[in-house]
Design a protein around this motif. Structure first.
Motif: not given
Length: 67
Positions: A13-27
């Motif tokens: 989804p086109p939702i802006p998020m900080p990189a640390w949050l993306f990496v945490t969610l992806y992990g």
């Protein structure tokens, strides 16, 4: 680790998020999919291993620079 507060925008989804949050969610997603066996044919634990190896390498480089 290098730019944790950099904003990322995914295609879906086109939702802006900080990189640390993306990496945490992806992990977390890779961990859940790997444990449950969902989406077979994808090496979920290899993705987690790559994330861990990248983290260790960045910590090693950071320690060498600060010496």
């Amino acid at each position: 680790m290098a730019f944790p507060h950099r904003r990322l925008i995914l295609l879906f989804p086109p939702i802006p998020m900080p990189a640390w949050l993306f990496v945490t969610l992806y992990g977390l997603l890779e961990l859940v999919l790997g444990v449950t066996g969902t989406l077979q044919g994808v090496a979920h634990f290899a993705h987690l291993g790559g994330m861990l190896a990248g983290f260790v390498l960045l910590m090693f480089w950071r320690a060498r620079v600060t010496r």
